[in-house]
Design an enzyme around this catalytic site. Sequence first.
Site, PDB file in Angstrom:
ATOM      1  NE  ARG A 199     -28.899  36.548  24.652  1.00 41.46           N
ATOM      2  CZ  ARG A 199     -28.356  35.429  25.140  1.00 41.46           C
ATOM      3  NH1 ARG A 199     -27.720  35.456  26.312  1.00 41.46           N
ATOM      4  NH2 ARG A 199     -28.448  34.301  24.467  1.00 41.46           N
ATOM      5  CB  CYS A 243     -31.259  30.275  29.211  1.00 41.19           C
ATOM      6  SG  CYS A 243     -30.341  28.727  29.119  1.00 41.19           S
TER       7      CYS A 243
END
Length: 281
Positions: A182, A240
């Site tokens: 990611r 995050c």
Amino acid sequence: MSLKIPSPKVKAKWLYRHLEDENLIIFNATIPKVTDKENLSLKENYKIKGAVFFDIKNTFSDKEAAFPNTILSTEKFQDKAQEIGVNINSCIVVYDEIGIYSSARVWWMFQLMGFTNIAVLDGGFPAWKSKDYPVEQKHLINLSKGDFKSFYQPDKIKFTKDVLENIKNKGSIVVDARSKGRFYAIEPEPRNDIRGGHIPGSVSLPYSEILDHQYLKSDEELKTIYQDLNKLNKPIIFSCGSGITASVLALGAEIAGVKKYAVYDGSWTEWGSTNHLPIEK
């Protein structure tokens, strides 16, 4: 004498020894992982004896905010904590059913509100069950209203404007807890309409890299990881997807002796969905 935690994480054996202490509150703060589309992590029918459900999503996040898991105001957090029985002299142990995941978010929220007598159960519910310690079927527990007070610590949280300014002044290191796939935009974001990539200048430390299966790595291993990560000894901003696993990295930092760190509350969900903000891949 009121129970005090020995460190930001406690073992199942420690919690078992103190299970009947009067000022102890145990929270089950389980939420499904964002990649768990079928909510398989919410299928557990049992809990630690006496545990109270801590509802991150519906009670302890701002439901009117644009992004998930947004922290409550100081006043609302205080009210909600009182409603579930938290007192000024409470000792809190928080766990989740995955191991180390959402429990760290609760630990960080209380740190943000100036409350430090709280620890994460290392290994979570799997560790507790492996010892055959007391469990019970899940049911609601109504506690008397507590007298908890919030004392907001603004140095523990960062917002988009702070992170954007940091790209220019480079005063802090931004550390991303998402997977490397990611981070480098080679695997899709689990949330639709969010761009792939990372905050310019940030570095990757997937939260799984500070874990040994469902447990945190040893204190010495954590110290080595954070020292290698931040050789310039700058303050750290953890990011995050939506503030959950950034809190795992914050917990690791606290155990490793890092003094200056904060969580970017909006994290990549806010950054990646705000089109004018710069990204790297």
